[in-house]
Design an enzyme around this catalytic site. Structure first.
Site, PDB file in Angstrom:
ATOM      1  CG  ASP A   1      -0.379  -0.151   2.521  1.00 50.59           C
ATOM      2  OD1 ASP A   1       0.860  -0.207   2.610  1.00 50.59           O
ATOM      3  OD2 ASP A   1      -1.139  -0.195   3.513  1.00 50.59           O
ATOM      4  CB  SER A   2       4.576   1.707  -0.269  1.00 52.92           C
ATOM      5  OG  SER A   2       4.749   0.565  -1.075  1.00 52.92           O
TER       6      SER A   2
ATOM      7  CG  ASP B   1       0.588  -3.964   2.255  1.00 49.91           C
ATOM      8  OD1 ASP B   1       0.806  -4.737   3.207  1.00 49.91           O
ATOM      9  OD2 ASP B   1       1.398  -3.103   1.873  1.00 49.91           O
TER      10      ASP B   1
ATOM     11  CE  LYS C   1       3.427  -5.839   3.938  1.00 50.83           C
ATOM     12  NZ  LYS C   1       3.019  -4.634   4.710  1.00 50.83           N
TER      13      LYS C   1
ATOM     14  CD  GLU D   1       1.017  -1.534   7.869  1.00 49.73           C
ATOM     15  OE1 GLU D   1       0.776  -0.674   8.751  1.00 49.73           O
ATOM     16  OE2 GLU D   1       1.425  -1.246   6.733  1.00 49.73           O
TER      17      GLU D   1
ATOM     18  CD  GLU E   1       8.346  -0.034   7.260  1.00 47.68           C
ATOM     19  OE1 GLU E   1       7.356  -0.746   6.992  1.00 47.68           O
ATOM     20  OE2 GLU E   1       8.528   1.092   6.769  1.00 47.68           O
TER      21      GLU E   1
HETATM   22  O1  KIV Z   1       3.625  -1.060   1.596  1.00 49.05           O
HETATM   23  C1  KIV Z   1       4.816  -1.400   1.540  1.00 49.05           C
HETATM   24  O2  KIV Z   1       5.532  -1.162   0.572  1.00 49.05           O
HETATM   25  C2  KIV Z   1       5.359  -2.130   2.678  1.00 49.05           C
HETATM   26  C3  KIV Z   1       6.847  -2.323   2.727  1.00 49.05           C
HETATM   27  C4  KIV Z   1       7.503  -1.065   3.139  1.00 49.05           C
HETATM   28  C5  KIV Z   1       7.247  -3.460   3.578  1.00 49.05           C
HETATM   29  O3  KIV Z   1       4.651  -2.525   3.551  1.00 49.05           O
END
Ligand code: KIV
Length: 300
Positions: free
Chosen positions: A67-68, A111, A140, A142, A213
């Site tokens: 989600d980056s 994510d 994923k 968090e 992280e």
């Molecule tokens: O969203 C993302 O790119 C991430 C990485 C920084 C691990 O969660």
């Protein structure tokens, strides 16, 4: 725009990178085999088909549709605005691109974005199914869920229904409003013990892998040693089972402030400019040979 029938130079691999043993396995089993063999796992974020093909061709083990993308693709100031529908779109793009390269394809992790797994295990399951049907092999989530460990219940619910889950501890960007900034997590005895306890609880709940992280190197190594599943570090030192970087950081194109743990791979030691394929290949090689992350990319 080029002729669509012509070979795509982004997917051509002039010098194929040898694949490690275990590549006949798929999904999380392949990553577990790499970890069990003591081979470092190479993960990279990816958001589109062209880069997915390129990453596949140079031997990246696993792609994270992170989600980056809210920050590096959409220009948002955090990952919080990203929606499930936006994630679904990018997962489908990456899955198509990865499938276009010679097998084995990288394991595709996606994510679950902010707010998409918090309301109930059933909501989490429906959103995870959307991403899996778009091509994700792992979702994923968090954090750990401070309130009675609600996230452990969500993880167990998903895993029981055949959905592999990756955890993410340390700096959890979806909670940046609560954390108060992008800063190192797990410093001090209490915080370190809590992080270790959360990692063990996530493993018990059924996660197949764990991203760490911005965690002090010694703590990340300790957590890695305590778990049976692979850990993937970003700003967590060389003692993790593998490493992940955001693609736009590796290519030096993200305009934001460069974090300590980032290395721009677009120049070699002599300053010669590398194209995207060579830069990603250099990252793959540096993770596998243990030269990245170096001490200057890590936290005490
Ligand atoms: O969203 C993302 O790119 C991430 C990485 C920084 C691990 O969660």
């Amino acid at each position: 725009m080029t002729d669509a029938s012509a070979p795509n130079p982004m997917t051509v691999d002039p010098v194929p990178t040898p694949r490690p043993r275990g590549t006949s396995l798929s999904g999380v089993a392949r990553l577990q085999a790499l970890r069990d063999d003591g081979r470092r796992i190479v993960m990279l974020t990816c958001y589109d088909a062209s880069f997915a093909g390129l990453c596949s061709a140079v031997g990246v083990d696993t792609l994270l549709v992170g989600d980056s993308l809210g920050m590096v693709i959409q220009g948002e100031s955090s990952t919080v605005p990203v929606t499930v529908e936006q994630m679904r779109y990018h997962v489908a793009c990456v899955a198509r691109g990865a499938a276009s390269a010679a097998p084995p394809s990288p394991v595709l992790v996606a994510d679950l974005p902010f707010g998409s797994y918090h309301a109930s295990p059933h909501v989490a399951q429906a959103n995870a199914a959307t991403l899996m049907q778009a091509g994700a092999e792992v979702v994923k989530v968090e954090g750990a869920g401070r309130d009675n460990g609600w996230l452990f219940e969500v993880v167990a619910f998903l895993v029981d229904r055949g959905i592999p889950v990756c955890g993410h501890l340390g700096l959890t960007p979806q909670s940046v409003a609560q954390i108060g900034g992008y800063r190192v997590q797990g410093r001090g005895d209490d915080a370190a013990e809590r992080l270790l306890a959360d990692a063990l609880a996530l493993e018990r709940a059924g996660v197949s892998m764990l991203v760490l992280e911005m965690v002090p190197s010694a703590l990340a190594a300790r957590i890695t040693g305590a778990l049976r599943i692979p850990t993937i570090g970003i700003g967590a030192g060389p003692g993790c089972s593998g490493q992940v970087l955001v693609l736009h950081d590796l290519l030096g194109v993200y305009p934001g402030r460069k974090a300590r743990f980032v290395r721009d791979f677009t120049r070699d030691a002599d300053g010669t400019v590398r194209g995207p394929a060579d830069a990603i290949r250099a990252y793959v090689d540096a993770v596998r040979d243990g030269s990245f992350p170096a001490p200057e990319h890590t936290f005490d």
